[in-house]
Every structure is written in C-alpha cells, then in structure tokens.
Design an enzyme around this catalytic site. Structure first.
Site, PDB file in Angstrom:
ATOM      1  N   ASP A 186       9.432   2.751  -0.731  1.00  0.00           N
ATOM      2  CA  ASP A 186       8.412   3.452   0.047  1.00  0.00           C
ATOM      3  C   ASP A 186       8.688   3.151   1.522  1.00  0.00           C
ATOM      4  OD1 ASP A 186       4.738   3.484   0.135  1.00  0.00           O
ATOM      5  OD2 ASP A 186       6.277   4.327   1.457  1.00  0.00           O
ATOM      6  N   TYR A 214       0.867  -1.180   0.000  1.00  0.00           N
ATOM      7  CA  TYR A 214       0.000   0.000   0.000  1.00  0.00           C
ATOM      8  C   TYR A 214       0.898   1.222   0.000  1.00  0.00           C
ATOM      9  CZ  TYR A 214      -3.396   3.507   1.608  1.00  0.00           C
ATOM     10  OH  TYR A 214      -4.195   4.606   1.719  1.00  0.00           O
ATOM     11  N   LYS A 252       5.036  10.072   8.068  1.00  0.00           N
ATOM     12  CA  LYS A 252       4.747   9.620   9.437  1.00  0.00           C
ATOM     13  C   LYS A 252       5.710  10.216  10.482  1.00  0.00           C
ATOM     14  CE  LYS A 252       2.475   5.437   7.745  1.00  0.00           C
ATOM     15  NZ  LYS A 252       1.079   5.374   8.225  1.00  0.00           N
TER      16      LYS A 252
HETATM   17  P1  KE4 Z   1      -0.615   8.664   4.141  1.00  0.00           P
HETATM   18  O1  KE4 Z   1      -1.091   9.295   2.862  1.00  0.00           O
HETATM   19  O2  KE4 Z   1      -1.716   7.893   4.856  1.00  0.00           O
HETATM   20  O3  KE4 Z   1       0.102   9.672   5.048  1.00  0.00           O
HETATM   21  O4  KE4 Z   1       0.523   7.587   3.786  1.00  0.00           O
HETATM   22  C1  KE4 Z   1       0.219   6.619   2.839  1.00  0.00           C
HETATM   23  C2  KE4 Z   1       1.183   5.450   2.997  1.00  0.00           C
HETATM   24  C3  KE4 Z   1       2.209   5.315   2.089  1.00  0.00           C
HETATM   25  N1  KE4 Z   1       3.099   4.297   2.183  1.00  0.00           N
HETATM   26  C4  KE4 Z   1       3.010   3.391   3.189  1.00  0.00           C
HETATM   27  C5  KE4 Z   1       4.022   2.291   3.272  1.00  0.00           C
HETATM   28  C6  KE4 Z   1       1.979   3.492   4.156  1.00  0.00           C
HETATM   29  O5  KE4 Z   1       1.905   2.583   5.156  1.00  0.00           O
HETATM   30  C7  KE4 Z   1       1.044   4.540   4.070  1.00  0.00           C
HETATM   31  C8  KE4 Z   1      -0.103   4.692   5.049  1.00  0.00           C
HETATM   32  N2  KE4 Z   1      -0.211   3.699   6.050  1.00  0.00           N
HETATM   33  C9  KE4 Z   1      -1.553   3.441   6.532  1.00  0.00           C
HETATM   34  C10 KE4 Z   1      -1.479   2.362   7.604  1.00  0.00           C
HETATM   35  N3  KE4 Z   1      -1.186   1.097   7.060  1.00  0.00           N
HETATM   36  C11 KE4 Z   1      -2.217   4.688   7.042  1.00  0.00           C
HETATM   37  C12 KE4 Z   1      -3.451   4.468   7.871  1.00  0.00           C
HETATM   38  C13 KE4 Z   1      -4.683   4.992   7.207  1.00  0.00           C
HETATM   39  O6  KE4 Z   1      -4.818   4.825   5.962  1.00  0.00           O
HETATM   40  O7  KE4 Z   1      -5.532   5.554   7.937  1.00  0.00           O
END
Ligand code: KE4
Length: 425
Positions: A237, A142, A265
């Site tokens: 990523d 993801y 994060k």
């Molecule tokens: P954000 O756009 O949510 O800040 O980051 C996206 C993203 C990109 N790459 C990786 C490896 C990630 O894990 C994420 C976002 N992680 C999720 C939790 N698995 C965010 C939680 C959510 O979607 O509310």
C-alpha cells in the site's frame, strides 16, 4: 466568534462532527479545527487570515505544494474540453503509461477514485486470483476505510480510539489476520498455520498511519519470500509513500517487487484519485476480461488525470528527492537537538520528505510502542506550533509531509518554532 468558529458551529449542525473526514476534527489534540480558505505553496490561509506553514500537505498529495501553477494549468486545459465523459479518454492512457514506466511492480493499472478504493479492489483481486480468503495486515497500518481492513487500523481510527470500527461483522473481521509490524515469527506462524488460505499480505512498507515506523533489516524481504513460497500475493500500500519517498516509491528504494501496489494522493494532484496495479497476469482477472468485478463512474476522470500527469511529470523533471532528504534531516536534527537540551526522550523517524515524532525512550517498532509514547507531549507541541504559525498533523498517529514548495526560510522557521515548542514542554 471568529470565522472558523462560526463555520465549525454551522458545520456541526450539518456534517457529523463538522468534518468530512474524522482526523480533521482535532479530537485528539483538542480545540476546534480552523477552516482553510486558500492554499499556496507551503502555506495555508485560514478563514481568519492566519497564515500557516503546512506540514500536512492535504495528507500527502501536495508534493509540489498547494496550487502548483503547472497542475493548475493542466487542469484548466483539460477543463476547456469538459469535466467527465464516462468513456475512455486520452489522459487515462497517458497516466497508465507513466505509472507502468515509473512503478517497478506495475505492468497494468486500473484507476479509481481514492486510496480506499485502491486497497479494497486490490484485496478483492487477490482473493479472486488466488481463490483464497484470508488477508494478513499489520496492527496500526491504515489502508482506508475498507470493512475487512478496519481491524487494528491506524490513522483516524486509531486517533479516535476505534481501531476496530463498529459496523464490521465478526465474520468479515475473521478473514483478516492481524500481526504486529516487524514481528517476523508472527508472519511465519500465520503461514505455517494457514498458508494455503492466505490470499495476500497487505502492508504499508513504511507504516505512516501510527506515526512513522521503519522496517527491521530484512523484514520486507521476509514478507516477499513467504508470499512467494506460499503462492500468496504481496500487496504494497503505497498510497502515501508512492512517488514521495522515491519516484517509484518504497519498492524502488528497497528493491522489492510486490505483486500488487495500491496508489493514490500524489497521482491526483489534489483531485480525487486512486489506482492499483501489478502483474498483467493478475490484473487481467479484472472485469471486463476476468471474473473480479471493479468499477467507478469517475475513474480516470480527465481533470484528475491531467492534474496527476502534471504532478508526476514535475517529479520526474525536477527530481526533488535529494532536497527532500536534506530538508527532512534538517528538521529532524533540530527536533532531536532541542529534545536533548530539554532532557526529553524523543524519536524522529524520518525518510526524505516524511517524518514523525514519538516522545519515547526507544525507537518505535510497532503499534504498541507507538501507543506507549507520550502523546500528551505531542499534543502540547502541536498546539504551540499552531499558535506560532506551523501546522502539524492534528494527531500523534500521523506523519508530517514536506513539499518542494517549502523553501529554506519555511524549513528554518519551522525548525525554530518546533525546537522552541519542545523546549516549552
Ligand atoms: P483515501 O481513501 O483517504 O484516499 O486513502 C486511504 C489510505 C490508504 N492507504 C494509506 C497508506 C493511507 O495513508 C490512506 C489515507 N491516509 C490518511 C492520512 N493518514 C487520509 C487522511 C484522512 O483520512 O482524512
């Protein structure tokens, strides 16, 4: 109705599903989400004054625990001078200098406002730099809700059963080649068949959005070699793993240098931040220097930069990584011991402060293995744990996080509760 129930009822009238991010909705684990009114250290306090030991850590950013005093102080100091200027500010320069110093692949970096923006921008930059269209991603990984990457995606998309989101034109998805993680032959074939149009591979080096999966020996090295040989870019990523599995992320642990890295994060200290960086020659293709456009009103926001700088400084000063390995192993061993006693098949992939649970006979190597695990056992454990004051991610397809604020008592209590939860299945 208790306070969370009242809030959730109201939220559902105003916000789709009552949440601003789908995975928070508890749809796969059942029941309704609690609302949090306060968070300190390793603990959340719900709006019904229930205290929980938190293993979600706001999905990774709270590496020092919640409401960290140093981060609070940094934000308060920055706040004295305003919240946003829309011009360059000194904090951005310090953040960039720290990222260049810490992350092996980063010679230049651009700040943005989320992990999604970071990966979306990195993909666009890779296409603009190489003049190619195709992107390789791995099933279950993801990378945020980027149109071209919401194809066989993990995290909330997988949790809710729509890894291929509606609203993505087939023409967009056609530019994305999806391969199973750890499938070496699949990647070789993709390059053999169309390497001259592959702009990049984007990969979570340790996938952690379909539970946590570790690479076969040599797999990441193979991705690096194939990208180099085909003049494609390798994008790590590390939005989740960056600064968490080592100060320099997985790329520091494994000694592999990607061409671009997506970050987020932890570098926001709890405020909205993303970043992407890499070789200066590639990064200079970005506007205003080059032809690849990328922008953001609040990119480099002084409050968020101050919070992130404080978070990075604390990681560098305290070097929590040996402690993370110890705490992670303690929980892992307690879980495995309880499953052995119960006669339950359980895998607990764990690296430092990240661990996941798969109720499965054999180690999980890819998305199919993950989705073949007994997720109903995870859901039972999730509910038992929550009822006993321990908050795990509300999905079998997420990863648990430990912070430096999880003291010995938290880890011992959580290990006991989770072991008892496994015995109750
Ligand atoms: P954000 O756009 O949510 O800040 O980051 C996206 C993203 C990109 N790459 C990786 C490896 C990630 O894990 C994420 C976002 N992680 C999720 C939790 N698995 C965010 C939680 C959510 O979607 O509310």
């Amino acid at each position: 109705m208790n306070s969370s129930e009242q809030l959730f009822q109201r939220a559902q009238q105003l916000i789709p599903g009552g949440v601003n991010s789908p995975v928070r909705a508890f749809r796969s684990v059942g029941g309704a989400p609690f609302f949090t009114k306060r968070a300190n250290g390793a603990h959340l306090t719900t709006s019904d004054d229930v205290e929980l030991i938190d293993f979600v850590c706001t999905w990774g950013p709270a590496v020092h625990g919640h409401n960290d005093p140093n981060i609070r102080e940094a934000i308060a100091t920055a706040l004295n001078d305003g919240t946003s200027f829309g011009t360059p500010n000194p904090y951005e320069v310090e953040m960039a200098a720290r990222l260049v110093e810490i992350v092996p692949s980063v010679e230049k970096v651009r700040m943005c406002n989320s992990g999604t923006e970071a990966t979306m921008s990195a993909i666009r930059l890779a296409r603009g730099y190489t003049g190619r269209n195709k992107i390789i991603k791995f099933a279950g990984c993801y990378h945020g809700h980027v149109d071209s990457l919401l194809v066989k995606a993990g995290s909330g998309a997988l949790t809710l059963g729509n890894p291929d989101s509606a609203g993505i034109p087939a023409s967009f998805a056609a530019e994305t080649i999806v391969i199973d993680y750890n499938d070496a032959e699949g990647v070789r074939e993709a390059f053999a068949n169309g390497g001259d149009d592959i702009a990049a591979i984007i990969v979570e080096p340790y996938p952690a959005n379909c539970g946590m999966i570790l690479p076969d020996a040599g797999y990441l090295e193979l991705l690096r070699k194939l990208c180099t040989r085909n003049q494609s870019l390798l994008i790590f990523d590390e939005v989740m793993t960056g600064f968490r599995l080592a100060l320099g992320g997985v790329q520091e642990r494994v000694g592999i240098t990607p061409d671009l890295t997506a970050l987020g994060k932890i570098i926001g200290g709890g405020l909205p931040v993303g970043a992407f960086g890499g070789k200066a020659e590639i990064m200079d293709y970005l506007a205003p220097l080059g032809p690849v456009y990328q922008a953001g009103t609040l990119s480099g926001n002084p409050l968020a930069m101050a919070a992130g700088i404080a978070s990075l400084k604390k990681l560098k000063d305290t070097n929590p990584y040996p402690l993370f390995e110890k705490m992670g192993a303690q929980i892992r061993d307690a879980l495995l011991e309880a499953a052995r006693e119960k006669g339950l098949a359980l895998q607990v992939p764990q690296v430092g402060s990240m661990f996941a649970l798969f109720f499965a006979e054999k180690p999980v190597r890819n998305l199919d293995d993950a989705t073949s695990s007994q997720t109903e056992h995870f859901n039972q454990l999730f509910k038992y744990a929550l009822d006993h004051g321990v908050y795990l991610p509300p999905s079998a397809y997420e990863t648990c996080f430990i912070s430096t604020a999880h003291d010995g008592a938290d880890i011992e209590q959580a290990a006991e509760v989770l072991a008892a939860g496994i015995r109750s299945i």
